[in-house]
Design a protein around this motif. Structure first.
Motif, PDB file in Angstrom:
ATOM      1  N   LEU A 164       0.809  -1.220   0.000  1.00  0.00           N
ATOM      2  CA  LEU A 164       0.000   0.000   0.000  1.00  0.00           C
ATOM      3  C   LEU A 164       0.843   1.272   0.000  1.00  0.00           C
ATOM      4  N   PRO A 193       2.706   2.894  -2.261  1.00  0.00           N
ATOM      5  CA  PRO A 193       2.498   3.892  -3.323  1.00  0.00           C
ATOM      6  C   PRO A 193       1.207   4.684  -3.154  1.00  0.00           C
ATOM      7  N   GLN A 194       0.123   4.012  -2.723  1.00  0.00           N
ATOM      8  CA  GLN A 194      -1.141   4.715  -2.518  1.00  0.00           C
ATOM      9  C   GLN A 194      -1.044   5.726  -1.374  1.00  0.00           C
ATOM     10  N   LEU A 195      -0.338   5.352  -0.301  1.00  0.00           N
ATOM     11  CA  LEU A 195      -0.182   6.261   0.835  1.00  0.00           C
ATOM     12  C   LEU A 195       0.587   7.513   0.426  1.00  0.00           C
ATOM     13  N   THR A 196       1.706   7.333  -0.236  1.00  0.00           N
ATOM     14  CA  THR A 196       2.525   8.487  -0.598  1.00  0.00           C
ATOM     15  C   THR A 196       1.838   9.372  -1.635  1.00  0.00           C
ATOM     16  N   GLU A 197       1.068   8.758  -2.523  1.00  0.00           N
ATOM     17  CA  GLU A 197       0.354   9.551  -3.523  1.00  0.00           C
ATOM     18  C   GLU A 197      -0.800  10.321  -2.898  1.00  0.00           C
ATOM     19  N   GLY A 198      -1.527   9.673  -1.973  1.00  0.00           N
ATOM     20  CA  GLY A 198      -2.680  10.320  -1.350  1.00  0.00           C
ATOM     21  C   GLY A 198      -2.314  11.537  -0.536  1.00  0.00           C
ATOM     22  N   TYR A 199      -1.107  11.546   0.033  1.00  0.00           N
ATOM     23  CA  TYR A 199      -0.689  12.670   0.870  1.00  0.00           C
ATOM     24  C   TYR A 199       0.395  13.512   0.199  1.00  0.00           C
ATOM     25  N   GLU A 254       7.489  10.419  -4.695  1.00  0.00           N
ATOM     26  CA  GLU A 254       7.897   9.041  -4.923  1.00  0.00           C
ATOM     27  C   GLU A 254       9.051   8.615  -4.013  1.00  0.00           C
ATOM     28  N   VAL A 304       8.310   6.352  -0.870  1.00  0.00           N
ATOM     29  CA  VAL A 304       7.957   4.927  -0.927  1.00  0.00           C
ATOM     30  C   VAL A 304       9.035   4.056  -0.296  1.00  0.00           C
ATOM     31  N   LYS A 319      -4.179  15.709   5.511  1.00  0.00           N
ATOM     32  CA  LYS A 319      -5.031  15.841   4.336  1.00  0.00           C
ATOM     33  C   LYS A 319      -5.576  17.253   4.184  1.00  0.00           C
TER      34      LYS A 319
END
Length: 505
Positions: free
Chosen positions: A110, A112-118, A122, A125, A247
Motif C-alpha cells: 500500500l 504507493p497509494q499512501l505516498t500519492e494520497g498525501y 515518490e 515509498v 489531508k
C-alpha cells in the motif's frame, strides 16, 4: 510441557521489587531525556517542519503494525499465575513473526497509494518499505523482553534501552548533519531498533525452544485481544493528526504538530516507566484488594501532585523557551506545545488507571472506553479542524483526554470496594488546578504587553499564589501536603536504608 506455579511472592516483596525497577527505569529515563533534549536542540536547527511531517505520516503507517503484530499475547503470559512454559513462549514468539510478516507485506503493497494520497513524493515509498521492515526489530524482542519483565528484571531492561537511545541520537544527528533530512529520523529509528534487539536478546534468558501448540494460542487469545485492542484503537485515534491534519492542512502542519507533541510529551516517559512496572506488580496483587487499592491510590495521588505543581510553570514559559532554545522557525508551534503539555499530564494519569484496569481483568471494559473516546475525537476533531484549522488541535485533545481520565477513574473505582472515592481523588485536583492555570494565563494577558519573560514571571507568581489559596480551601486534596510526604519519605529512606511500601509513596 507442564506449567509450574509462579514463585511465592508476598505483597511487600512485589512492591519492593517494583520500586527498585521504577528507580532504575527512572534513572534510565532521566539519562534518555538528557539525550533527547540534546537531540531536539540540534535537530530543530538541521531539519524543517516538512521533514518532521513526512516522517510523521510514514512512521504512523508503520507504527500500526507494532500493535497488530502482538495481539496482546505476551501480556497474557505476564498476567497468568504460573510461569510461562517453553511451549507457550515458543508458540507466541512464532505467532508474532507470522503476523508481522503479513503486516509488512500489506504496508509495502500500500506504500504507493499512501505516498500519492498525501503528496509525499515518490521518494517516500522506500522510506515506507524501510519502516515496515523495521517492524521485525520490534516483534523479535517481544518475548525476550517479556521474560525480563516477568522476573521484574528492570535493571537489565534499563541498560538495553539506554544503549538503544544513545545509538538513535548519535546516528540521527550524524545523518541529519549529512543532509539526509527526513531519512535521518527514519534510519535513526531503525538503528535504535537493531541495537535494542541485540541488547535485549543478550540480557534475556529466553531462547526459542519448544513446540508450537494451537491450544496455547486459543487459551491466551481472549485476554490478549482485549488487552491489545485498546492501544491499537488509541493508535488509530492518534491517526487523526497525520491523516486528517495532513489531508486538510498539509505535511508542514503535521510536522509542527508532531514536533510540538515530541517536545510536550516528556512526562509521557514517566508514564511508560510507571506502567511497565505497575502492570506486573498489579497482576501479582490480584489476591490483595486492599494492597492493590493502596498502591494505586498512592501512585496516582503523588504523581498528580508533582505534575500539577510543576508542569503549569513550564507551560507558562513556552513562549520564551521555544524560540530561545529551538529557534524562530518553531514559534508557530508554541500554542500546540502548551496545549499538548497539559494533555500529556492527563494521559500519564490515564495510563496508570488503564494499567490497573487491565491488571484487574477488565481489558474489554478498557476497550469500550478507548473506542468511545476515539469516536468523539475523530468526529469532533475532524469537524473542528475543517472549521477552525490548526488552532483547534490542542483544545480538542485536552477536552477529550479529560473525559477519558474521568471515565477511566470511574470504571477503575468499581474494581473493588477499597477504591471507592477514587473519581474525586483523581478529578478534583485536575479541575481545580486547571482553573488556576486559566487564571494565570488571564493575568499574563491583562498585566503584560509582550508576554516574554515578564509574562512568564507574572503567570508563575499568580499561579503560585492561587495554589496557596487552594491549599486553604476546605474539601480540596492537598498537593503541597503530598510533596511534603514525598520529601519526608525520601529523607526517612536515606536514613533507614529500608525498602518502602509503594513505588511513588
Amino acid at each position: 510441557m507442564t506449567a509450574t506455579a509462579a514463585p511465592d511472592v508476598d505483597t511487600g516483596d512485589v512492591k519492593a521489587r517494583a520500586l527498585k525497577g521504577m528507580v532504575v527505569l527512572v534513572a534510565r529515563t532521566v539519562a534518555s531525556q538528557g539525550l533527547r533534549v540534546v537531540s531536539a536542540l540540534v535537530l530543530s536547527r538541521l531539519l524543517f517542519p516538512s521533514d518532521y511531517g513526512l516522517f510523521g505520516i510514514v512512521a504512523y503507517a508503520a507504527s500500526l503494525g507494532v500493535f497488530l503484530g502482538d495481539l496482546g499475547l505476551s501480556a497474557a503470559l505476564v498476567r497468568q499465575p504460573h510461569e510461562p512454559t517453553r511451549d507457550e513462549t515458543f508458540t507466541i514468539f512464532w505467532c508474532h513473526q507470522a503476523l508481522t510478516a503479513v503486516i509488512v507485506a500489506v504496508v509495502c503493497a500500500l506504500a504507493p497509494q499512501l505516498t500519492e494520497g498525501y503528496a509525499l513524493g515518490e521518494g517516500a515509498v522506500p522510506m515506507v518499505w524501510a519502516m515496515a521492515l523495521g517492524l521485525f526489530l520490534s516483534s523479535l524482542r517481544v518475548i525476550p523482553l517479556m521474560a525480563l519483565e516477568r522476573r521484574l528484571d528492570f535493571p537489565a531492561i534499563a541498560r538495553a534501552e539506554l544503549a538503544e537511545n544513545v545509538a538513535q541520537v548519535v546516528s540521527t544527528l550524524a545523518m541529519a548533519a549529512a543532509g539526509l533530512g527526513a531519512w535521518a529520523l527514519a534510519l535513526g529509528t531503525l538503528v535504535r531498533g537493531a541495537v535494542g534487539l541485540v541488547c535485549i536478546g543478550w540480557a534475556s534468558p529466553w531462547r526459542p525452544r519448544g513446540s508450537f501448540r494451537v491450544d496455547v494460542l486459543r487459551r491466551l487469545l481472549g485476554f490478549g485481544l482485549a488487552f491489545q485492542l485498546p492501544p491499537l484503537v488509541a493508535a488509530v485515534v492518534a491517526g487523526w493528526v497525520p491523516l486528517v491534519v495532513g489531508k486538510v492542512l498539509g505535511k508542514d502542519a503535521v510536522g509542527l504538530v508532531n514536533w510540538a507533541w515530541a517536545l510536550a510529551s516528556t512526562p509521557m516517559m514517566l508514564s511508560v516507566v510507571l506502567n511497565r512496572v505497575a502492570f506486573p506488580a498489579y497482576c501479582r496483587l490480584q489476591d490483595d484488594p486492599e494492597g492493590f487499592a493502596e498502591y494505586l491510590r498512592t501512585s496516582l495521588r503523588r504523581l498528580a501532585a508533582v505534575l500539577l505543581l510543576t508542569l503549569p510553570v513550564a507551560v507558562l514559559g513556552m513562549p520564551v523557551l521555544v524560540p530561545l532554545f529551538f529557534g524562530q522557525r518553531w514559534v508557530a508551534a508554541v500554542p500546540l506545545v502548551q496545549w499538548f503539555s497539559l494533555e500529556c499530564l492527563l494521559i500519564v494519569l490515564t495510563g496508570l488507571l488503564a494499567t490497573a484496569q487491565n491488571a484487574g481483568g477488565r481489558p474489554w471494559e478498557r476497550l469500550a472506553v478507548v473506542v468511545g473516546v476515539g469516536a468523539v475525537k475523530w468526529s469532533v476533531g475532524t469537524w473542528a479542524i475543517h472549521r477552525y484549522g490548526m488552532a483547534s488541535v490542542g483544545p480538542i485533545g485536552l477536552v477529550v483526554s479529560l473525559l477519558e481520565v474521568w471515565v477511566t477513574a470511574w470504571r477503575v473505582s468499581r474494581l473493588n470496594p477499597a477504591l471507592r472515592g477514587l473519581v474525586f481523588q483523581v478529578v478534583e485536583p485536575l479541575m481545580s488546578v486547571g482553573l488556576l492555570v486559566a487564571a494565570a494565563f488571564l493575568g499574563v494577558h491583562l498585566w503584560t504587553r509582550d508576554g516574554g519573560l515578564s509574562g512568564w514571571a507574572v503567570g508563575t507568581v499568580v499561579f503560585a499564589l492561587l495554589v496557596l489559596v487552594r491549599e486553604r480551601l476546605p474539601g480540596m486534596l492537598s498537593l503541597l501536603g503530598e510533596v511534603r510526604d514525598i520529601l519526608a519519605f525520601v529523607r526517612a529512606r536515606r536514613a533507614a536504608r529500608v525498602v518502602p511500601a509503594s513505588p511513588v509513596s
